[in-house]
Motif scaffolding. Structure first.
Motif, mmCIF file in Angstrom:
data_model
loop_
_atom_site.group_PDB
_atom_site.id
_atom_site.type_symbol
_atom_site.label_atom_id
_atom_site.label_comp_id
_atom_site.label_asym_id
_atom_site.label_seq_id
_atom_site.Cartn_x
_atom_site.Cartn_y
_atom_site.Cartn_z
ATOM 1 N N SER A 172 0.835 -1.207 0.000
ATOM 2 C CA SER A 172 0.000 0.000 0.000
ATOM 3 C C SER A 172 0.866 1.251 0.000
ATOM 4 N N PRO A 173 0.306 2.400 -0.381
ATOM 5 C CA PRO A 173 1.091 3.646 -0.334
ATOM 6 C C PRO A 173 1.622 3.966 1.061
ATOM 7 N N ARG A 174 0.866 3.657 2.094
ATOM 8 C CA ARG A 174 1.345 3.921 3.454
ATOM 9 C C ARG A 174 2.555 3.037 3.780
ATOM 10 N N ARG A 175 2.502 1.774 3.354
ATOM 11 C CA ARG A 175 3.638 0.887 3.597
ATOM 12 C C ARG A 175 4.875 1.389 2.857
ATOM 13 N N GLN A 176 4.726 1.819 1.614
ATOM 14 C CA GLN A 176 5.864 2.350 0.868
ATOM 15 C C GLN A 176 6.416 3.609 1.531
ATOM 16 N N TYR A 177 5.526 4.435 2.037
ATOM 17 C CA TYR A 177 5.974 5.653 2.726
ATOM 18 C C TYR A 177 6.767 5.311 3.984
ATOM 19 N N LEU A 178 6.287 4.355 4.767
ATOM 20 C CA LEU A 178 6.991 3.976 5.990
ATOM 21 C C LEU A 178 8.345 3.337 5.686
ATOM 22 N N MET A 179 8.391 2.531 4.632
ATOM 23 C CA MET A 179 9.667 1.925 4.249
ATOM 24 C C MET A 179 10.671 2.994 3.822
ATOM 25 N N ALA A 180 10.234 3.950 3.019
ATOM 26 C CA ALA A 180 11.128 5.020 2.560
ATOM 27 C C ALA A 180 11.572 5.891 3.726
ATOM 28 N N LEU A 181 10.660 6.198 4.628
ATOM 29 C CA LEU A 181 11.018 7.030 5.778
ATOM 30 C C LEU A 181 12.000 6.312 6.690
ATOM 31 N N THR A 182 11.821 5.001 6.867
ATOM 32 C CA THR A 182 12.757 4.231 7.679
ATOM 33 C C THR A 182 14.146 4.214 7.051
ATOM 34 N N ALA A 183 14.198 4.019 5.738
ATOM 35 C CA ALA A 183 15.486 4.005 5.047
ATOM 36 C C ALA A 183 16.189 5.352 5.159
ATOM 37 N N HIS A 184 15.460 6.434 4.965
ATOM 38 C CA HIS A 184 16.059 7.766 5.088
ATOM 39 C C HIS A 184 16.561 8.018 6.503
ATOM 40 N N SER A 185 15.794 7.583 7.486
ATOM 41 C CA SER A 185 16.203 7.799 8.882
ATOM 42 C C SER A 185 17.488 7.045 9.208
ATOM 43 N N LEU A 186 17.592 5.799 8.737
ATOM 44 C CA LEU A 186 18.808 5.020 8.987
ATOM 45 C C LEU A 186 20.021 5.636 8.289
ATOM 46 N N VAL A 187 19.826 6.142 7.085
ATOM 47 C CA VAL A 187 20.937 6.768 6.363
ATOM 48 C C VAL A 187 21.389 8.033 7.075
ATOM 49 N N VAL A 188 20.434 8.840 7.524
ATOM 50 C CA VAL A 188 20.793 10.059 8.255
ATOM 51 C C VAL A 188 21.563 9.720 9.528
ATOM 52 N N PHE A 189 21.103 8.700 10.255
ATOM 53 C CA PHE A 189 21.796 8.306 11.483
ATOM 54 C C PHE A 189 23.214 7.826 11.187
ATOM 55 N N PHE A 190 23.377 7.006 10.147
ATOM 56 C CA PHE A 190 24.692 6.461 9.828
ATOM 57 C C PHE A 190 25.670 7.568 9.454
ATOM 58 N N PHE A 191 25.267 8.459 8.569
ATOM 59 C CA PHE A 191 26.209 9.479 8.112
ATOM 60 C C PHE A 191 26.423 10.571 9.160
ATOM 61 N N ALA A 192 25.452 10.806 10.011
ATOM 62 C CA ALA A 192 25.697 11.717 11.130
ATOM 63 C C ALA A 192 26.727 11.125 12.083
ATOM 64 N N LEU A 193 26.621 9.814 12.340
ATOM 65 C CA LEU A 193 27.620 9.149 13.173
ATOM 66 C C LEU A 193 28.983 9.148 12.487
ATOM 67 N N LEU A 194 29.010 8.924 11.165
ATOM 68 C CA LEU A 194 30.271 8.963 10.427
ATOM 69 C C LEU A 194 30.888 10.356 10.474
ATOM 70 N N THR A 195 30.074 11.386 10.460
ATOM 71 C CA THR A 195 30.593 12.755 10.549
ATOM 72 C C THR A 195 31.311 12.986 11.863
ATOM 73 N N VAL A 196 30.697 12.544 12.943
ATOM 74 C CA VAL A 196 31.279 12.761 14.270
ATOM 75 C C VAL A 196 32.568 11.950 14.434
#
Length: 218
Positions: A139-163
């Motif tokens: 469903s569109p909601r499932r696709q939205y949640l999957m994309a949001l989860t992926a973006h959140s994990l990427v932001v966390f990883f590269f923020a940690l890599l920055t530090v």
């Protein structure tokens, strides 16, 4: 195989008699191809049967505050510099049996920076490899949640890599470490890691913000 009994009946054309057999009992050399082409017509595949490669239309860049042309031109410059340095090193090694000591060190540095710049562009344009059966199904909601989860994990990883990479740069600066080939401070190379990791963090955070705004608008 063609049986001789099938070919015994001669044909006449005008004054001459056409038969597939010669007087010595052997078949005429020019008659056999004609018979084969008559009995077994050649099959020509239709052009519609051939698979057609899909033409992917160009996609417009998303609306971003900082234009992606910065990463595009930086990637072009880095790739050109990497190609020139590598070509010069190969040319000198071929002509003189020696090589520049600094080319490998500079090439590795340029390749790492090019990878980070390319990753930044791919995140914004959504060109990274993904498992479509998970990301684009449901469903569109499932696709939205999957994309949001992926973006959140990427932001966390590269923020940690920055530090963590910033701490590495500080340690190299404090202990005055130098590169083995050229002897320049190593933080000249490593300082690009936290900078580009921070750029990717901001780019992906902006993509997540646009994803949330688009979901609310729908």
């Amino acid at each position: 195989m063609l049986r001789r009994s099938m070919l015994q009946t001669p044909r006449t054309t005008g004054k001459h008699e056409l038969t597939p057999w010669r007087a010595d009992g052997r078949m005429q050399p020019l008659i056999l191809p004609a018979l084969c082409s008559t009995l077994l017509p050649m099959h020509r595949p239709d052009a519609s049967d051939e698979p057609v490669e899909p033409i992917i239309p160009p996609e417009a860049d998303p609306a971003v505050k900082v234009p992606l042309a910065l990463e595009d031109w930086l990637a072009v410059i880095l790739l050109a510099a990497l190609a020139i340095i590598t070509f010069l090193n190969v040319l000198v090694r071929y002509l003189t049996d020696q090589s520049f000591a600094w080319t490998e060190e500079i090439s590795v540095f340029l390749l790492i920076v090019l990878t980070m710049v390319g990753a930044s562009m791919a995140f914004v344009r959504n060109h990274h490899i993904r498992i479509e059966i998970l990301a684009d199904n449901g469903s569109p909601r499932r696709q939205y949640l999957m994309a949001l989860t992926a973006h959140s994990l990427v932001v966390f990883f590269f923020a940690l890599l920055t530090v963590l990479s910033a701490r590495l740069v500080y340690d190299e600066f404090r202990y005055e470490e130098t590169s083995p080939a050229i002897g320049v401070p190593t933080w000249w190379y490593s300082i690009w890691m936290p900078l580009l990791a921070a750029v990717i963090t901001l780019r992906v955070a902006g993509a997540a913000r646009r994803l949330i705004a688009r979901h609310k608008a729908e």
